[in-house]
Design a protein around this motif. Structure first.
Motif, PDB file in Angstrom:
ATOM      1  N   LEU A 137    -101.150 -30.377 -99.482  1.00 29.17           N
ATOM      2  CA  LEU A 137    -102.086 -31.410 -99.039  1.00 29.17           C
ATOM      3  C   LEU A 137    -101.426 -32.252 -97.955  1.00 29.17           C
ATOM      4  N   VAL A 138    -102.139 -32.450 -96.865  1.00 27.22           N
ATOM      5  CA  VAL A 138    -101.732 -33.394 -95.830  1.00 27.22           C
ATOM      6  C   VAL A 138    -102.812 -34.463 -95.800  1.00 27.22           C
ATOM      7  N   LEU A 139    -102.421 -35.690 -96.074  1.00 24.59           N
ATOM      8  CA  LEU A 139    -103.367 -36.796 -96.143  1.00 24.59           C
ATOM      9  C   LEU A 139    -103.074 -37.786 -95.030  1.00 24.59           C
ATOM     10  N   VAL A 140    -104.051 -38.047 -94.196  1.00 19.69           N
ATOM     11  CA  VAL A 140    -103.910 -39.091 -93.186  1.00 19.69           C
ATOM     12  C   VAL A 140    -104.478 -40.360 -93.814  1.00 19.69           C
ATOM     13  N   SER A 141    -103.577 -41.191 -94.261  1.00 19.64           N
ATOM     14  CA  SER A 141    -103.856 -42.431 -94.980  1.00 19.64           C
ATOM     15  C   SER A 141    -104.313 -42.135 -96.401  1.00 19.64           C
ATOM     16  N   ALA A 142    -103.767 -42.917 -97.340  1.00 26.33           N
ATOM     17  CA  ALA A 142    -104.091 -42.778 -98.761  1.00 26.33           C
ATOM     18  C   ALA A 142    -103.963 -44.163 -99.384  1.00 26.33           C
ATOM     19  N   PRO A 143    -104.939 -45.022 -99.167  1.00 30.35           N
ATOM     20  CA  PRO A 143    -104.804 -46.416 -99.570  1.00 30.35           C
ATOM     21  C   PRO A 143    -104.886 -46.643-101.076  1.00 30.35           C
ATOM     22  N   VAL A 144    -104.046 -47.532-101.555  1.00 37.71           N
ATOM     23  CA  VAL A 144    -104.105 -48.009-102.927  1.00 37.71           C
ATOM     24  C   VAL A 144    -104.442 -49.495-102.855  1.00 37.71           C
ATOM     25  N   TYR A 145    -105.569 -49.861-103.454  1.00 41.48           N
ATOM     26  CA  TYR A 145    -106.076 -51.228-103.364  1.00 41.48           C
ATOM     27  C   TYR A 145    -105.907 -51.989-104.672  1.00 41.48           C
ATOM     28  N   ARG A 149     -99.075 -45.250 -83.723  1.00 37.15           N
ATOM     29  CA  ARG A 149    -100.191 -44.310 -83.708  1.00 37.15           C
ATOM     30  C   ARG A 149    -101.353 -44.898 -84.501  1.00 37.15           C
ATOM     31  N   SER A 150    -102.562 -44.605 -84.066  1.00 33.53           N
ATOM     32  CA  SER A 150    -103.742 -45.086 -84.775  1.00 33.53           C
ATOM     33  C   SER A 150    -104.879 -44.090 -84.572  1.00 33.53           C
ATOM     34  N   HIS A 151    -106.103 -44.505 -84.869  1.00 30.27           N
ATOM     35  CA  HIS A 151    -107.239 -43.585 -84.772  1.00 30.27           C
ATOM     36  C   HIS A 151    -107.285 -42.908 -83.404  1.00 30.27           C
ATOM     37  N   GLY A 152    -107.437 -41.603 -83.435  1.00 30.77           N
ATOM     38  CA  GLY A 152    -107.428 -40.808 -82.215  1.00 30.77           C
ATOM     39  C   GLY A 152    -106.107 -40.100 -81.987  1.00 30.77           C
ATOM     40  N   PHE A 153    -105.096 -40.389 -82.813  1.00 31.71           N
ATOM     41  CA  PHE A 153    -103.763 -39.821 -82.555  1.00 31.71           C
ATOM     42  C   PHE A 153    -103.739 -38.303 -82.691  1.00 31.71           C
ATOM     43  N   LEU A 154    -104.587 -37.734 -83.524  1.00 34.40           N
ATOM     44  CA  LEU A 154    -104.588 -36.278 -83.666  1.00 34.40           C
ATOM     45  C   LEU A 154    -105.018 -35.597 -82.372  1.00 34.40           C
ATOM     46  N   ASP A 155    -105.978 -36.188 -81.668  1.00 34.47           N
ATOM     47  CA  ASP A 155    -106.419 -35.639 -80.379  1.00 34.47           C
ATOM     48  C   ASP A 155    -105.402 -35.902 -79.275  1.00 34.47           C
ATOM     49  N   LEU A 156    -104.766 -37.067 -79.335  1.00 38.32           N
ATOM     50  CA  LEU A 156    -103.875 -37.487 -78.256  1.00 38.32           C
ATOM     51  C   LEU A 156    -102.469 -36.911 -78.357  1.00 38.32           C
ATOM     52  N   HIS A 157    -102.020 -36.654 -79.576  1.00 35.34           N
ATOM     53  CA  HIS A 157    -100.629 -36.243 -79.785  1.00 35.34           C
ATOM     54  C   HIS A 157    -100.544 -35.027 -80.713  1.00 35.34           C
ATOM     55  N   PRO A 158    -101.251 -33.956 -80.419  1.00 38.82           N
ATOM     56  CA  PRO A 158    -101.268 -32.809 -81.345  1.00 38.82           C
ATOM     57  C   PRO A 158     -99.906 -32.151 -81.541  1.00 38.82           C
ATOM     58  N   SER A 159     -99.100 -32.063 -80.497  1.00 40.24           N
ATOM     59  CA  SER A 159     -97.783 -31.425 -80.643  1.00 40.24           C
ATOM     60  C   SER A 159     -96.868 -32.242 -81.550  1.00 40.24           C
ATOM     61  N   GLU A 160     -96.944 -33.551 -81.416  1.00 38.76           N
ATOM     62  CA  GLU A 160     -96.140 -34.440 -82.263  1.00 38.76           C
ATOM     63  C   GLU A 160     -96.529 -34.267 -83.732  1.00 38.76           C
ATOM     64  N   VAL A 161     -97.829 -34.229 -83.983  1.00 39.22           N
ATOM     65  CA  VAL A 161     -98.307 -34.069 -85.363  1.00 39.22           C
ATOM     66  C   VAL A 161     -97.935 -32.685 -85.893  1.00 39.22           C
ATOM     67  N   ALA A 162     -98.106 -31.670 -85.081  1.00 41.53           N
ATOM     68  CA  ALA A 162     -97.764 -30.304 -85.504  1.00 41.53           C
ATOM     69  C   ALA A 162     -96.284 -30.194 -85.867  1.00 41.53           C
ATOM     70  N   ALA A 163     -95.428 -30.900 -85.122  1.00 40.49           N
ATOM     71  CA  ALA A 163     -93.979 -30.847 -85.396  1.00 40.49           C
ATOM     72  C   ALA A 163     -93.636 -31.488 -86.742  1.00 40.49           C
ATOM     73  N   ILE A 164     -94.493 -32.357 -87.229  1.00 43.03           N
ATOM     74  CA  ILE A 164     -94.296 -32.977 -88.547  1.00 43.03           C
ATOM     75  C   ILE A 164     -94.921 -32.109 -89.641  1.00 43.03           C
ATOM     76  N   VAL A 165     -96.136 -31.645 -89.392  1.00 44.56           N
ATOM     77  CA  VAL A 165     -96.913 -30.959 -90.420  1.00 44.56           C
ATOM     78  C   VAL A 165     -96.477 -29.512 -90.623  1.00 44.56           C
ATOM     79  N   ARG A 166     -96.181 -28.797 -89.536  1.00 40.28           N
ATOM     80  CA  ARG A 166     -95.875 -27.369 -89.657  1.00 40.28           C
ATOM     81  C   ARG A 166     -94.680 -27.090 -90.575  1.00 40.28           C
ATOM     82  N   PRO A 167     -93.552 -27.797 -90.412  1.00 37.98           N
ATOM     83  CA  PRO A 167     -92.417 -27.537 -91.320  1.00 37.98           C
ATOM     84  C   PRO A 167     -92.751 -27.852 -92.782  1.00 37.98           C
ATOM     85  N   PHE A 168     -93.556 -28.877 -93.001  1.00 44.04           N
ATOM     86  CA  PHE A 168     -93.979 -29.207 -94.366  1.00 44.04           C
ATOM     87  C   PHE A 168     -94.784 -28.064 -94.973  1.00 44.04           C
TER      88      PHE A 168
END
Length: 195
Positions: A49-57, A169-188
């Motif tokens: 599971l990759v979760l973009v934000s997981a708030p606990v209130y 990073r904030s909303h829109g980061f997946l579109d703006l920085h896909p290589s950066e995100v892939a470098a974090i998510v792919r190894p996981f």
């Protein structure tokens, strides 16, 4: 109105219809809750599971976020459109332009009188009792958006997971920085232990 469980069941039906067996799942905000519930419903099928934000209130937090996320009532002047735009713009990644936001802005209006259903489902579903028994490895990405502080609270509830901060990073980061995100998510995703 559907619950998070209903949304997850529909996603499970989609996986079945597409003939998808074992799979990894990524969710964004409300989609993160749907991803967790899908992993609960299909524990043998969901591998990571990759979760973009997981708030606990807290109860007080939840009361406030319900107010903050109330859907403006349409009125003849169209002022509600400006309110929606400004709420979206406030948390956009610094690199997002108004022109780029215009591409997704209509999506925030399409639900009509049902447009609050997603938030209603999300606010009725809390992570602590649902995420504790998830055995799939979990990576929580925590951008500096409207959920950044609340998402840091998820760490103690992750048996086989971790929180990865995304400063700047904030909303829109997946579109703006896909290589950066892939470098974090792919190894996981490539590791079996989820680290």
């Amino acid at each position: 109105p559907p619950s998070i469980g209903d949304f997850a069941a529909a996603m499970g039906d989609c996986l079945d219809a597409l003939g998808i067996g074992e799979t990894d799942v990524m969710g964004y905000h409300t989609g993160s809750k749907i991803a967790v519930e899908l992993a609960r419903q299909r524990s043998q099928q969901i591998k990571h599971l990759v979760l973009v934000s997981a708030p606990v209130y807290t109860a007080e937090d939840l009361a406030q976020v319900r107010v903050d996320n109330a859907v403006p009532t349409p009125e003849p002047s169209g002022e509600f459109l400006k309110q929606i735009w400004q709420a979206l713009w406030r948390w956009q990644d610094k690199a997002v332009t108004p022109e780029a936001l215009m591409h997704s802005f209509p999506d925030h209006l399409r639900g009509g009188d049902r447009r609050a259903w997603g938030h209603q489902a999300a606010f009725a579903y809390t992570y602590p009792p649902h995420i504790a028994d998830i055995m799939a490895p979990i990576l929580v990405l925590n951008p500096e958006d409207d959920l950044v502080t609340y998402t840091r609270r998820i760490a103690p509830y992750l048996k086989n997971g971790r929180v990865h901060e995304l400063p700047g990073r904030s909303h829109g980061f997946l579109d703006l920085h896909p290589s950066e995100v892939a470098a974090i998510v792919r190894p996981f995703l490539d590791r079996n232990d989820g680290r």
